[in-house]
Design a protein around this motif. Structure first.
Motif, PDB file in Angstrom:
ATOM      1  N   LYS A   1       0.825  -1.210   0.000  1.00 16.28           N
ATOM      2  CA  LYS A   1       0.000   0.000   0.000  1.00 16.28           C
ATOM      3  C   LYS A   1       0.858   1.259   0.000  1.00 16.28           C
ATOM      4  CE  LYS A   1      -3.932  -2.158   2.293  1.00 16.28           C
ATOM      5  NZ  LYS A   1      -4.517  -2.431   3.608  1.00 16.28           N
ATOM      6  N   ASP A   2       2.156   1.086  -0.261  1.00 15.50           N
ATOM      7  CA  ASP A   2       3.059   2.237  -0.254  1.00 15.50           C
ATOM      8  C   ASP A   2       2.962   2.967  -1.590  1.00 15.50           C
ATOM      9  OD1 ASP A   2       4.969   3.978   0.615  1.00 15.50           O
ATOM     10  OD2 ASP A   2       6.675   2.623   0.314  1.00 15.50           O
ATOM     11  N   MET A   3       3.096   4.271  -1.561  1.00 16.90           N
ATOM     12  CA  MET A   3       3.247   5.053  -2.793  1.00 16.90           C
ATOM     13  C   MET A   3       4.018   6.326  -2.468  1.00 16.90           C
ATOM     14  SD  MET A   3      -0.564   6.654  -3.551  1.00 16.90           S
ATOM     15  CE  MET A   3      -0.046   7.500  -5.039  1.00 16.90           C
ATOM     16  N   ALA A   4       4.587   6.965  -3.510  1.00 17.01           N
ATOM     17  CA  ALA A   4       5.328   8.210  -3.279  1.00 17.01           C
ATOM     18  C   ALA A   4       4.350   9.282  -2.814  1.00 17.01           C
ATOM     19  CB  ALA A   4       6.032   8.639  -4.556  1.00 17.01           C
ATOM     20  N   ILE A   5       4.677   9.939  -1.705  1.00 14.27           N
ATOM     21  CA  ILE A   5       3.760  10.928  -1.115  1.00 14.27           C
ATOM     22  C   ILE A   5       3.467  12.077  -2.081  1.00 14.27           C
ATOM     23  CG2 ILE A   5       3.686  12.740   0.673  1.00 14.27           C
ATOM     24  CD1 ILE A   5       4.742  10.636   2.634  1.00 14.27           C
ATOM     25  N   SER A   6       4.476  12.478  -2.871  1.00 15.91           N
ATOM     26  CA  SER A   6       4.256  13.608  -3.790  1.00 15.91           C
ATOM     27  C   SER A   6       3.336  13.230  -4.946  1.00 15.91           C
ATOM     28  CB  SER A   6       5.589  14.116  -4.335  1.00 15.91           C
ATOM     29  OG  SER A   6       6.182  13.127  -5.150  1.00 15.91           O
ATOM     30  N   GLU A   7       3.041  11.932  -5.085  1.00 16.94           N
ATOM     31  CA  GLU A   7       2.164  11.509  -6.187  1.00 16.94           C
ATOM     32  C   GLU A   7       0.748  11.199  -5.731  1.00 16.94           C
ATOM     33  OE1 GLU A   7       4.248   8.291  -8.098  1.00 16.94           O
ATOM     34  OE2 GLU A   7       5.950   9.608  -8.547  1.00 16.94           O
ATOM     35  N   ILE A   8       0.456  11.422  -4.448  1.00 16.41           N
ATOM     36  CA  ILE A   8      -0.909  11.162  -3.966  1.00 16.41           C
ATOM     37  C   ILE A   8      -1.858  12.145  -4.662  1.00 16.41           C
ATOM     38  CG2 ILE A   8      -2.451  11.281  -1.961  1.00 16.41           C
ATOM     39  CD1 ILE A   8      -0.072  10.346  -0.247  1.00 16.41           C
ATOM     40  N   PRO A   9      -2.824  11.630  -5.426  1.00 17.50           N
ATOM     41  CA  PRO A   9      -3.698  12.529  -6.190  1.00 17.50           C
ATOM     42  C   PRO A   9      -4.815  13.113  -5.320  1.00 17.50           C
ATOM     43  CG  PRO A   9      -4.324  10.258  -6.591  1.00 17.50           C
ATOM     44  CD  PRO A   9      -3.177  10.222  -5.607  1.00 17.50           C
ATOM     45  N   SER A  10      -5.525  14.093  -5.869  1.00 13.17           N
ATOM     46  CA  SER A  10      -6.600  14.703  -5.067  1.00 13.17           C
ATOM     47  C   SER A  10      -7.755  13.731  -4.854  1.00 13.17           C
ATOM     48  CB  SER A  10      -7.089  16.005  -5.688  1.00 13.17           C
ATOM     49  OG  SER A  10      -6.736  16.094  -7.023  1.00 13.17           O
TER      50      SER A  10
ATOM     51  N   ALA B   1      -4.256   6.454   1.302  1.00 14.58           N
ATOM     52  CA  ALA B   1      -3.310   7.564   1.157  1.00 14.58           C
ATOM     53  C   ALA B   1      -3.214   8.347   2.461  1.00 14.58           C
ATOM     54  CB  ALA B   1      -3.750   8.473   0.018  1.00 14.58           C
ATOM     55  N   LYS B   2      -4.330   8.470   3.174  1.00 13.61           N
ATOM     56  CA  LYS B   2      -4.311   9.158   4.470  1.00 13.61           C
ATOM     57  C   LYS B   2      -3.449   8.378   5.463  1.00 13.61           C
ATOM     58  CE  LYS B   2      -8.461  11.957   4.781  1.00 13.61           C
ATOM     59  NZ  LYS B   2      -9.692  12.197   5.531  1.00 13.61           N
ATOM     60  N   ASP B   3      -3.614   7.050   5.467  1.00  8.70           N
ATOM     61  CA  ASP B   3      -2.787   6.222   6.359  1.00  8.70           C
ATOM     62  C   ASP B   3      -1.308   6.479   6.089  1.00  8.70           C
ATOM     63  OD1 ASP B   3      -5.010   5.058   7.531  1.00  8.70           O
ATOM     64  OD2 ASP B   3      -5.053   3.374   6.136  1.00  8.70           O
ATOM     65  N   LEU B   4      -0.995   6.674   4.820  1.00  9.24           N
ATOM     66  CA  LEU B   4       0.397   6.881   4.425  1.00  9.24           C
ATOM     67  C   LEU B   4       0.950   8.225   4.928  1.00  9.24           C
ATOM     68  CD1 LEU B   4       2.167   4.981   2.813  1.00  9.24           C
ATOM     69  CD2 LEU B   4       1.654   6.323   0.780  1.00  9.24           C
ATOM     70  N   VAL B   5       0.160   9.303   4.806  1.00  7.65           N
ATOM     71  CA  VAL B   5       0.682  10.595   5.290  1.00  7.65           C
ATOM     72  C   VAL B   5       0.638  10.676   6.812  1.00  7.65           C
ATOM     73  CG1 VAL B   5       0.220  11.913   3.197  1.00  7.65           C
ATOM     74  CG2 VAL B   5      -1.468  11.888   4.997  1.00  7.65           C
ATOM     75  N   TRP B   6      -0.255   9.896   7.434  1.00  5.60           N
ATOM     76  CA  TRP B   6      -0.273   9.886   8.896  1.00  5.60           C
ATOM     77  C   TRP B   6       0.882   9.040   9.458  1.00  5.60           C
ATOM     78  CZ3 TRP B   6      -6.256   8.910   8.886  1.00  5.60           C
ATOM     79  CH2 TRP B   6      -6.923  10.143   8.801  1.00  5.60           C
ATOM     80  N   SER B   7       1.448   8.150   8.626  1.00  4.83           N
ATOM     81  CA  SER B   7       2.566   7.325   9.110  1.00  4.83           C
ATOM     82  C   SER B   7       3.885   7.875   8.559  1.00  4.83           C
ATOM     83  CB  SER B   7       2.347   5.861   8.727  1.00  4.83           C
ATOM     84  OG  SER B   7       2.158   5.709   7.330  1.00  4.83           O
ATOM     85  N   LYS B   8       4.170   7.609   7.284  1.00  3.79           N
ATOM     86  CA  LYS B   8       5.425   8.091   6.706  1.00  3.79           C
ATOM     87  C   LYS B   8       5.458   9.622   6.664  1.00  3.79           C
ATOM     88  CE  LYS B   8       8.461   7.446   2.718  1.00  3.79           C
ATOM     89  NZ  LYS B   8       8.577   6.887   1.359  1.00  3.79           N
ATOM     90  N   GLY B   9       4.304  10.237   6.377  1.00  4.16           N
ATOM     91  CA  GLY B   9       4.234  11.696   6.273  1.00  4.16           C
ATOM     92  C   GLY B   9       4.594  12.389   7.574  1.00  4.16           C
ATOM     93  N   GLN B  10       4.065  11.875   8.697  1.00  2.00           N
ATOM     94  CA  GLN B  10       4.405  12.530   9.969  1.00  2.00           C
ATOM     95  C   GLN B  10       5.882  12.343  10.278  1.00  2.00           C
ATOM     96  OE1 GLN B  10       4.633  11.465  13.627  1.00  2.00           O
ATOM     97  NE2 GLN B  10       3.653   9.451  13.670  1.00  2.00           N
TER      98      GLN B  10
ATOM     99  N   PHE C   1      14.000  16.069   0.278  1.00  2.00           N
ATOM    100  CA  PHE C   1      12.604  15.970  -0.174  1.00  2.00           C
ATOM    101  C   PHE C   1      12.453  14.855  -1.204  1.00  2.00           C
ATOM    102  CE2 PHE C   1      12.039  20.755   0.824  1.00  2.00           C
ATOM    103  CZ  PHE C   1      11.591  20.463   2.098  1.00  2.00           C
ATOM    104  N   GLY C   2      13.430  14.774  -2.110  1.00  2.00           N
ATOM    105  CA  GLY C   2      13.369  13.756  -3.164  1.00  2.00           C
ATOM    106  C   GLY C   2      13.316  12.349  -2.592  1.00  2.00           C
ATOM    107  N   GLN C   3      14.203  12.063  -1.626  1.00  2.00           N
ATOM    108  CA  GLN C   3      14.274  10.682  -1.135  1.00  2.00           C
ATOM    109  C   GLN C   3      13.069  10.296  -0.281  1.00  2.00           C
ATOM    110  OE1 GLN C   3      18.027  10.527   0.971  1.00  2.00           O
ATOM    111  NE2 GLN C   3      17.158  11.215   2.900  1.00  2.00           N
ATOM    112  N   TRP C   4      12.466  11.280   0.397  1.00  2.00           N
ATOM    113  CA  TRP C   4      11.345  10.935   1.275  1.00  2.00           C
ATOM    114  C   TRP C   4       9.977  11.122   0.627  1.00  2.00           C
ATOM    115  CZ3 TRP C   4      12.473   7.828   4.941  1.00  2.00           C
ATOM    116  CH2 TRP C   4      13.709   7.921   5.602  1.00  2.00           C
ATOM    117  N   LEU C   5       9.896  11.993  -0.392  1.00  2.00           N
ATOM    118  CA  LEU C   5       8.572  12.297  -0.947  1.00  2.00           C
ATOM    119  C   LEU C   5       8.344  11.739  -2.346  1.00  2.00           C
ATOM    120  CD1 LEU C   5       8.214  16.034   0.168  1.00  2.00           C
ATOM    121  CD2 LEU C   5       7.395  13.981   1.350  1.00  2.00           C
ATOM    122  N   ASP C   6       9.424  11.625  -3.132  1.00  2.00           N
ATOM    123  CA  ASP C   6       9.234  11.267  -4.542  1.00  2.00           C
ATOM    124  C   ASP C   6       9.427   9.786  -4.823  1.00  2.00           C
ATOM    125  OD1 ASP C   6       8.801  13.950  -4.945  1.00  2.00           O
ATOM    126  OD2 ASP C   6      10.869  14.372  -5.536  1.00  2.00           O
ATOM    127  N   GLN C   7       9.744   9.022  -3.820  1.00  2.00           N
ATOM    128  CA  GLN C   7       9.894   7.582  -4.041  1.00  2.00           C
ATOM    129  C   GLN C   7       9.236   6.820  -2.899  1.00  2.00           C
ATOM    130  OE1 GLN C   7      14.247   7.467  -4.204  1.00  2.00           O
ATOM    131  NE2 GLN C   7      14.348   6.871  -2.050  1.00  2.00           N
TER     132      GLN C   7
END
Ligand code: ZN
Length: 591
Positions: A415-424, A430-439, A492-498
């Motif tokens: 269920k992983d995806m690059a945070i910068s690619e999460i669409p609207s 996707a919320k689980d992802l920003v609440w975990s990796k994003g925080q 930013f690249g290593q944490w958000l774009d991959q």
């Protein structure tokens, strides 16, 4: 059935809610009335023979009724819980922001023509009013087009009287039943001027206004909305409460059989008696406010309320919901005293309510920021170790999935995806992802550049984007420009774009009496991460030294001079980094 306009002007008239009859009255008071169909509306403008009006009418903003801003909005809201009906009558004063216009279009969102409808709309001198229209581009909208025969110029104001009613259903945040009623600006529960949803204006911006809200409630109910309670009285079985907001805010409301506790401008609205002590909660909430205002900048407000919303109201998908002057929480949040949830929702006043985020990866800038800061707030009430444990495994309202441990679980479940690619149009995942990796992204950024640079930049981004739209690109650019010495482009690249995170293996040997050689390999696939990694040296179960190394390559060795030979080493002992550890479950890249 024909309704008379209350102010004697205008020409809005509806038959039943599904059938539209339009009356077109010539300007210049010619008193000639035509009945038209919706399709012939613009044809009429075209054949009017006036070039200027004709060309204005074809401009996208004029055609769509965009470009108007609320100046003031007074409403009377009546609840009929036994019929599950809400009736709103009001007067909305609109000011034209565009160069010219033939009149505004009012919108109610989240209704899709199924629940709330315009019953009547009127405006002095209006040539035509078409009620209850849909729009292909905004699926959930119900519209009222108000058009005049002569164009308005920028800065002109008009007042529109309206009456809407219905049974709000199937929406997250607009609902009524015998337990109470809720309405969020997110659901545009009252009419707002339609705006270009692909343009610069945000829903928050389109919804804000000053004005009066008068509630007609069952006698045992109380209401809360943005603004100050200026008047309350009872009449028979009805309680009337009047609120006035002098700060332009997007209005939401709650109503129900509440007990209210107020202190220092903060109120707790509770239904049930069990759970957190309101006095204690008030103390915590005011600490959260001062902490966040210190970090992000102050926000103007006329009081703030924390409101318990029964599980029967709104969709069950949310546990808490932040409005501009209040925050809604489910009974469980109170029962379990989930302080991190209170901090998260209060944080949305800044990121989500004041700053609207948009574009790919936008979710990081509201959900990610407030969740990270809620965890950071817990450092002020827990000891360091307990706060660190919370970021890694949860507690106090932080779900186990929304932690480092949760991130590696999401990764293992593909269920992983690059945070910068999460669409609207993201899903819950996707919320689980920003609440975990994003925080953890914010946690690491703060460690990397220091509190001063981190909060200083956050405050300036907030200040610059208050009531505006913030994109992930603008956020990145501001940080990169503000702290150029930290190579944030790479970070930013290593944490958000991959996808993924570092998975390290390590070994150490004692080369001579004083020298220890540590080798570290980044075993994950893809380019190696750049990391400032702490290494703790241990002998007899005691720390004998802690050193920071800079990782930039797949495999690196480091030499250390220590006073004592270590028996073991520990990577990232203070948990500053999101790196895989055995306690997070199976290694996600091992088959
Ligand atoms: Zn949130």
């Amino acid at each position: 059935m024909v309704r008379r306009n209350t102010d004697g002007h205008g020409s809005g008239r509806t038959d039943n809610m599904n059938e539209i009859i339009i009356t077109y009255t010539f300007a210049m008071k010619s008193h000639i009335t035509y009945l038209l169909t919706a399709a012939s509306f613009f044809v009429l403008f075209k054949s009017a023979g006036q070039v200027s009006i004709d060309s204005i009418a074809m401009e996208p903003h004029a055609k769509n009724g965009w470009g108007w801003k609320i100046d003031n909005l007074d409403m009377e809201i009546t609840f009929a819980p036994d019929e599950e009906m809400v009736r709103i009558t009001g007067k909305i004063t609109l000011e034209l922001q565009e160069e010219n216009s033939l009149g505004p279009t009012l919108a109610i969102l989240g209704s899709n023509g199924k629940s709330m409808k315009f019953d009547q709309v009127s405006s002095k001198g209006a040539a035509s009013i078409i009620l209850n229209q849909q729009n292909d581009e905004i699926p959930d909208v119900t519209l009222a087009h108000i058009r005049f025969a002569m164009p308005f110029e920028r800065g002109r104001s008009i007042t529109v009287s309206f009456s809407v009613s219905g049974n709000p259903t199937d929406t997250c945040c607009f609902d009524i039943n015998e337990d109470g009623a809720i309405g969020s600006w997110n659901n545009a529960w009252h009419p707002i001027p339609l705006f270009d949803v692909k343009g610069e204006v945000s829903l928050a911006k389109a919804s804000i206004s000053t004005g009066k809200s008068t509630f007609y409630l069952p006698r045992e109910w109380h209401a809360m909305t943005e603004g100050e309670l200026t008047e309350t009285h009872e009449s028979g079985n009805i309680r009337i409460e009047v609120f006035q907001t002098s700060i332009p805010l997007a209005r939401s409301f709650v109503a129900g059989p509440y007990d209210i506790t107020t202190r220092k401008g903060i109120s707790i609205f509770k239904v049930a008696q069990e759970g957190s002590d309101p006095e204690e909660l008030l103390e915590t909430a005011s600490e959260i406010f001062s902490e966040l205002e210190r970090k992000w900048g102050s926000i103007e407000r006329e009081g703030y309320s924390i409101v318990e919303v029964p599980n029967t109201l709104g969709t069950s998908t949310w546990g808490g919901s932040s409005q501009q002057g209040m925050f809604w929480a489910r009974p469980r949040t109170f029962a379990e005293n989930q302080i991190a949830v209170f901090a998260h929702e209060i944080g949305h006043l800044w990121w989500g309510n004041m700053v609207t985020t948009a574009g790919d990866g936008f979710l990081l800038l509201n959900e990610g920021i407030v969740h990270a800061e809620a965890c950071t707030f817990m450092e002020t009430i827990l000891d360091k170790e307990a706060a660190s444990h919370l970021r890694r495994f949860g507690g106090h309202g932080v779900n186990n999935l929304h932690t480092a441990n949760g991130y590696f679980k999401l990764w293992r479940e593909n269920k992983d995806m690059a945070i910068s690619e999460i669409p609207s149009n993201h899903d819950e995942n996707a919320k689980d992802l920003v609440w975990s990796k994003g925080q953890w992204f914010f946690h690491m950024l703060r460690y990397k550049i220091g509190n001063r640079a981190f909060y200083g930049t956050m405050a300036s981004i907030f200040d610059e984007h208050r009531d505006k739209i913030l994109t992930l690109q603008a956020f990145r650019d501001t940080f990169i420009e503000t702290v150029p010495e930290h190579d944030l482009e790479q970070f930013f690249g290593q944490w958000l774009d991959q996808t993924g995170a570092p998975i390290l293996s390590h070994d150490f040997r004692i080369a001579d009496d004083e020298t220890v050689v540590v080798s570290i390999v980044q075993t994950q696939t893809g380019k190696p991460y750049h990391l400032d990694l702490d290494i703790r040296f241990i002998a007899n179960d005691q720390e004998i030294g802690i050193h920071t190394v800079r990782l930039t390559k797949k495999a690196q060795t480091f030499e250390f001079k220590l006073n004592k030979a270590p028996e073991g080493i520990e990577l990232d002992p203070l948990h500053k980094l999101l790196i895989w550890m055995p306690e997070y479950g199976e290694n996600p890249i091992e088959p």
